[in-house]
Design an enzyme around this catalytic site. Structure first.
Site: not given
Ligand code: ADP
Length: 485
Positions: A173, A250, A284, A386
């Site tokens: 997906k 992750e 990231c 973040e």
């Protein structure tokens, strides 16, 4: 604009489903494609197809699987320009950045094709006479792959390729805003002769399609990249089911680049600007904190601002553009809200901090200026959370130990960089930072596919690495075989 299909066993266009539009983030008037919003049942069917395909695919010889992977690499190589263009249209990054993803995908295909034919087991001497003990690695079964939009080609590739190479079957997906490049990758596999059902592609919502990929009992392993928040949700769901499946998470990063007193200032500025604003900060691996010795602050800041002013923002398709738009309205709103948070926390906005508006080129896209906050302290939200956009926090430190403490002061632990000419300082830094990857005199962005990758703390569940030879460990289980003779 034609309606595009998905892969449930094979390519299908489910006409009885609702289709949604995918738009260009640099110019939202432009519809790139339409994809179906599949339902839970469709995801279930795809998992069923993958399960069916596993019994045959898992028994193919590594050399047969490698042959297909080499062919996929050739197909992608022959279509590289077109694929890079599709990626830019859909995600917004520049053509060179899109081409980087295409090339990395080709490299991953050839790397795992070679690796898989090399054999993965061991022969271990026995304590008994006339006994041979060996280990073999076997595929797990059906692997769910759930991926974000920021590296919509190469990131799924570094999960899907080792999964398939080792004899697993996959249900993937992609993020809802980047299905077109996902479709192209899957199509390349089937054009290369992949048997039906080995790689399935399902588009739709996280709450239906994503949830089914996490909770379906026929799924044997799950590999996910995305936000910390979603990673926690998924981890909780799998935990509640009390099934012992492998889960690879992750998650985010809050990466710092540290300029040491012994480092090259110009190099540090260059690497930081590239890692903070390249890819519009949507990586990231981006640098979002720049740590500078207190007594060098003024010199470094002025060089940083000067260099940042040279960044050309614009449509990623255009030559000479360094930074494209943010990938979606959601991202755009989020970045602007973090800029407000930074201001209200008392950080000093020294550059950018605004959307770009006022001309045809910018008015229909999610363009924001590269943004620098100075005077940021470790307790501020813009130093801890973040942001995932082109917002850089400049912070100061006095000693290397203090710099290491600041690097380690967030919930994340993905990558840390240092710019120094002093090798013992670099070694001390590498030892002290709690991260999965250390870069010395290199940008925090930019990973090589033959190198294991993965973070610690909130950046991932750290049971298995991605990429490198290590990826094979996640996608296979070891069986020990004792043979007496
Ligand atoms: P982003 O959308 O910023 O990339 P997310 O972590 O929200 O980060 O999403 C990453 C991927 O995970 C996307 O493909 C998304 O649709 C999917 N996803 C989000 N929430 C869930 C969930 N609860 N279960 C399964 N998949 C999810």
């Amino acid at each position: 604009m034609s309606e595009r299909g998905v892969f449930i066993g094979k390519l299908i266009i489910p006409r009885d489903r609702e289709f949604y539009e995918v738009r260009n983030p640099a110019d939202t008037r432009q519809v790139i494609a339409k994809f179906p919003r599949l339902r839970r049942d469709d995801a279930r069917e795809a998992i069923g197809k993958a399960k069916e395909a596993f019994s045959k695919w898992s028994k193919t010889l590594p050399v047969e699987r490698a042959r297909i992977l080499y062919k996929v690499a050739d197909i992608i190589e022959s279509r590289a320009d077109e694929l890079a263009r599709t990626l830019t249209l859909e995600e917004g990054k520049t053509i060179p950045d899109s081409m980087f993803e295409v090339v990395r995908t080709i490299n991953l295909l050839r790397f795992y094709a070679g690796l898989i034919t090399r054999g993965q087991g061991k022969v271990i001497p026995s304590q008994d006479k006339n006994t041979i003990i060996m280990t073999n690695r076997e595929p797990l079964g059906v692997v769910s792959v759930i991926t974000p939009w920021n590296f919509p080609l190469s990131l799924p590739a570094w999960k899907i390729i080792p999964a398939i190479a080792t004899g697993n079957t996959v249900v993937w997906k992609p993020a809802s805003i980047t299905p077109t490049i996902a479709y192209e990758l899957v199509k390349a596999f089937y054009d290369a002769g992949l048997p039906e059902g080995v790689l399935n592609l399902v588009t739709g919502s996280a709450s239906e399609v994503g949830d089914e990929l996490v909770t379906n009992k026929d799924v044997d392993a799950l590999t996910f990249t995305g936000s910390l928040q979603t990673g926690k949700e998924i981890n909780e769901k799998v935990g509640k089911m009390n099934r012992f499946i492998r889960v690879q998470l992750e998650l985010g990063g809050k990466n710092a680049t540290v300029l040491s007193r012994n480092g090259d200032v110009n190099l540090a500025v260059e690497l930081t600007v590239r890692s903070a604003f390249g890819l519009t900060g949507q990586a990231c691996t981006a640098t979002s904190r720049f740590l500078v010795p207190e007594d060098m602050h003024d010199e470094v800041l002025s060089k940083l601002v000067e260099r940042t002013k040279k960044i050309v923002v614009g449509n990623g398709l255009k030559n000479g553009v360094d930074m494209g738009p943010l990938a979606s309205k959601e991202q755009y709103d989020k970045i602007l809200s973090y800029i407000e948070i930074g201001k209200s926390e008392g950080a000093k906005l020294v550059y950018g901090g605004q959307p770009i508006r006022g001309s045809e080129e910018f008015d229909y896209g999610y363009f924001v200026m590269p943004t620098i906050f100075d005077g940021v302290t470790p307790d501020m939200r813009i130093a801890k959370e973040e942001i995932f956009g082109p917002v850089l926090a400049v912070m100061t430190y006095r000693t290397l130990d203090e710099a290491i403490d600041i690097v380690n002061s967030t919930e994340y632990g993905l990558i840390a960089g240092i710019v120094t000419r002093d090798i013992s300082e670099a070694a001390k830094f590498a030892e002290g930072v709690k991260v999965g990857v250390v870069k010395v005199n290199k940008p925090t962005i930019g990973l090589e596919p033959w190198v294991p990758y993965g973070g610690v703390k909130g950046s991932g569940n750290d049971m298995y690495k991605e990429m490198g030879e290590e990826a094979i460990e996640f996608f296979t289980r070891i069986k020990a075989i004792y043979v007496g003779y």
